[in-house]
Motif scaffolding. Structure first.
Motif, mmCIF file in Angstrom:
data_model
loop_
_atom_site.group_PDB
_atom_site.id
_atom_site.type_symbol
_atom_site.label_atom_id
_atom_site.label_comp_id
_atom_site.label_asym_id
_atom_site.label_seq_id
_atom_site.Cartn_x
_atom_site.Cartn_y
_atom_site.Cartn_z
ATOM 1 N N MET A 184 0.852 -1.167 0.209
ATOM 2 C CA MET A 184 -0.019 0.062 -0.070
ATOM 3 C C MET A 184 1.007 1.115 0.110
ATOM 4 O O MET A 184 1.936 1.375 0.801
ATOM 5 N N ASN A 185 0.440 2.128 -0.775
ATOM 6 C CA ASN A 185 1.101 3.434 -0.736
ATOM 7 C C ASN A 185 0.562 4.424 0.232
ATOM 8 O O ASN A 185 -0.348 4.904 0.214
ATOM 9 N N ASP A 186 1.428 4.719 1.194
ATOM 10 C CA ASP A 186 1.204 5.666 2.163
ATOM 11 C C ASP A 186 1.761 7.066 2.049
ATOM 12 O O ASP A 186 1.578 8.169 2.766
ATOM 13 N N ARG A 187 2.256 7.419 0.627
ATOM 14 C CA ARG A 187 2.927 8.675 0.424
ATOM 15 C C ARG A 187 1.557 9.464 0.258
ATOM 16 O O ARG A 187 0.790 9.151 -0.569
ATOM 17 N N LYS A 188 1.809 10.809 0.660
ATOM 18 C CA LYS A 188 0.700 11.753 0.382
ATOM 19 C C LYS A 188 0.821 12.412 -0.888
ATOM 20 O O LYS A 188 1.839 12.656 -1.511
ATOM 21 N N CYS A 189 -0.296 12.216 -1.489
ATOM 22 C CA CYS A 189 -0.489 12.899 -2.977
ATOM 23 C C CYS A 189 -0.596 14.342 -2.745
ATOM 24 O O CYS A 189 -1.251 14.962 -2.239
ATOM 25 N N ILE A 190 0.531 14.952 -3.636
ATOM 26 C CA ILE A 190 0.312 16.481 -3.833
ATOM 27 C C ILE A 190 0.269 16.728 -5.270
ATOM 28 O O ILE A 190 0.899 16.247 -6.021
ATOM 29 N N MET A 191 -0.607 17.345 -5.577
ATOM 30 C CA MET A 191 -0.899 18.002 -6.912
ATOM 31 C C MET A 191 -0.120 19.084 -7.376
ATOM 32 O O MET A 191 -0.236 20.217 -6.484
ATOM 33 N N LEU A 192 0.609 19.282 -8.456
ATOM 34 C CA LEU A 192 1.436 20.105 -8.835
ATOM 35 C C LEU A 192 0.705 20.680 -10.170
ATOM 36 O O LEU A 192 0.761 20.004 -11.194
ATOM 37 N N VAL A 193 0.391 22.072 -10.146
ATOM 38 C CA VAL A 193 -0.172 22.618 -11.489
ATOM 39 C C VAL A 193 0.924 23.712 -11.949
ATOM 40 O O VAL A 193 1.345 24.637 -11.126
ATOM 41 N N GLU A 194 1.580 23.123 -12.889
ATOM 42 C CA GLU A 194 2.857 23.912 -13.593
ATOM 43 C C GLU A 194 2.997 23.584 -14.859
ATOM 44 O O GLU A 194 3.109 22.599 -15.328
ATOM 45 N N ASP A 195 3.066 24.678 -15.711
ATOM 46 C CA ASP A 195 3.311 24.742 -17.139
ATOM 47 C C ASP A 195 4.752 24.597 -17.718
ATOM 48 O O ASP A 195 4.906 24.383 -18.765
ATOM 49 N N THR A 196 5.788 24.919 -17.092
ATOM 50 C CA THR A 196 7.115 24.804 -17.342
ATOM 51 C C THR A 196 7.763 23.419 -17.161
ATOM 52 O O THR A 196 7.753 23.093 -15.907
ATOM 53 N N ALA A 197 8.258 22.655 -18.217
ATOM 54 C CA ALA A 197 8.579 21.681 -18.114
ATOM 55 C C ALA A 197 9.652 21.334 -17.002
ATOM 56 O O ALA A 197 9.492 20.482 -16.212
ATOM 57 N N SER A 198 10.667 22.361 -17.219
ATOM 58 C CA SER A 198 11.793 22.151 -16.215
ATOM 59 C C SER A 198 11.487 22.475 -14.766
ATOM 60 O O SER A 198 11.933 21.852 -13.906
ATOM 61 N N HIS A 199 10.412 23.228 -14.585
ATOM 62 C CA HIS A 199 9.915 23.286 -13.190
ATOM 63 C C HIS A 199 8.901 21.968 -12.677
ATOM 64 O O HIS A 199 9.083 21.604 -11.496
ATOM 65 N N ARG A 200 8.270 21.724 -13.608
ATOM 66 C CA ARG A 200 7.441 20.348 -13.393
ATOM 67 C C ARG A 200 8.658 19.229 -12.810
ATOM 68 O O ARG A 200 8.436 18.584 -11.699
ATOM 69 N N LYS A 201 9.768 19.042 -13.544
ATOM 70 C CA LYS A 201 10.486 18.026 -13.190
ATOM 71 C C LYS A 201 11.148 18.415 -12.084
ATOM 72 O O LYS A 201 11.567 17.380 -10.961
ATOM 73 N N LEU A 202 11.668 19.550 -11.653
ATOM 74 C CA LEU A 202 12.316 19.957 -10.347
ATOM 75 C C LEU A 202 11.422 19.590 -9.276
ATOM 76 O O LEU A 202 11.844 18.979 -8.263
ATOM 77 N N TYR A 203 10.231 20.341 -9.171
ATOM 78 C CA TYR A 203 9.417 20.315 -8.068
ATOM 79 C C TYR A 203 8.787 18.774 -7.842
ATOM 80 O O TYR A 203 8.653 18.422 -6.589
ATOM 81 N N ALA A 204 8.625 18.135 -8.870
ATOM 82 C CA ALA A 204 7.978 16.747 -8.664
ATOM 83 C C ALA A 204 9.192 15.924 -8.275
ATOM 84 O O ALA A 204 8.887 15.088 -7.249
ATOM 85 N N SER A 205 10.305 16.369 -8.574
ATOM 86 C CA SER A 205 11.468 15.306 -8.155
ATOM 87 C C SER A 205 11.726 15.635 -6.438
ATOM 88 O O SER A 205 11.930 14.707 -5.586
ATOM 89 N N TRP A 206 11.713 16.897 -6.359
ATOM 90 C CA TRP A 206 11.829 17.396 -4.785
ATOM 91 C C TRP A 206 10.606 16.637 -3.851
ATOM 92 O O TRP A 206 10.848 16.247 -2.667
ATOM 93 N N LEU A 207 9.401 16.617 -4.415
ATOM 94 C CA LEU A 207 8.320 16.320 -3.799
ATOM 95 C C LEU A 207 8.535 14.596 -3.531
ATOM 96 O O LEU A 207 8.275 14.247 -2.267
ATOM 97 N N ARG A 208 8.925 14.040 -4.636
ATOM 98 C CA ARG A 208 9.286 12.384 -4.375
ATOM 99 C C ARG A 208 10.321 12.182 -3.103
ATOM 100 O O ARG A 208 10.364 11.381 -2.485
ATOM 101 N N ILE A 209 11.396 13.173 -3.397
ATOM 102 C CA ILE A 209 12.727 12.998 -2.125
ATOM 103 C C ILE A 209 12.005 13.406 -0.945
ATOM 104 O O ILE A 209 12.667 12.723 -0.028
ATOM 105 N N GLY A 210 11.068 14.297 -0.810
ATOM 106 C CA GLY A 210 10.328 14.444 0.561
ATOM 107 C C GLY A 210 9.352 13.375 0.906
ATOM 108 O O GLY A 210 8.647 13.471 1.985
ATOM 109 N N GLY A 211 9.236 12.334 0.113
ATOM 110 C CA GLY A 211 8.411 11.197 0.521
ATOM 111 C C GLY A 211 6.878 11.470 0.106
ATOM 112 O O GLY A 211 5.936 10.551 0.474
ATOM 113 N N TYR A 212 6.781 12.368 -0.907
ATOM 114 C CA TYR A 212 5.285 12.836 -1.552
ATOM 115 C C TYR A 212 5.123 12.067 -2.873
ATOM 116 O O TYR A 212 6.027 11.566 -3.495
ATOM 117 N N ASP A 213 3.871 11.898 -3.181
ATOM 118 C CA ASP A 213 3.593 11.262 -4.627
ATOM 119 C C ASP A 213 2.989 12.444 -5.277
ATOM 120 O O ASP A 213 1.798 12.789 -5.127
#
Length: 123
Positions: free
Chosen positions: A1-30
């Motif tokens: 079971m995945n107990d990582r908290k889902c965080i929705m990210l609304v971002e149009d810039t590809a580099s920012h999407r990649k950066l913030y999504a990776s930071w969220l994953r590092i922080g234990g979020y989905d």
């Protein structure tokens, strides 16, 4: 079971999407990344994420309008929202908070500060 908290990210810039999504994953979020802000309300209602991060400068709909919509709708108003933007004036901060953002964060941020702010948003 995945107990990582889902965080929705609304971002149009590809580099920012990649950066913030990776930071969220590092922080234990989905991270659930949206490239089209016009679907934010419907996706938030379906996902019921732990928090939503909204870029303010978006191509089709202003991030302020996205936040206002999320905070006006009964189904999503309780979800904490972070406004994430390159805009950094007191006027921009006031506008984001007036639209309903729970926290205002200026890009670029640092991973530790960013994750601290996400944790505080979820408390």
């Amino acid at each position: 079971m995945n107990d990582r908290k889902c965080i929705m990210l609304v971002e149009d810039t590809a580099s920012h999407r990649k950066l913030y999504a990776s930071w969220l994953r590092i922080g234990g979020y989905d991270p659930h990344v949206l490239t089209d802000e016009r679907t934010a309300q419907a996706v938030a209602e379906e996902l019921n994420p732990a928090a939503i991060i909204v870029d303010i400068r978006l191509p089709n709909v202003s991030g302020l309008d996205v936040i206002e919509g999320l905070k006006t709708a009964t189904s999503t108003r309780a979800i904490p929202v972070m406004a994430l933007t390159v805009l950094d004036s007191p006027t921009d901060r006031s506008a984001c908070l007036a639209a309903g953002a729970d926290v205002f964060v200026t890009k670029p941020d640092h991973i530790a500060t960013f994750l601290d702010r996400i944790a505080a948003l979820l408390d």
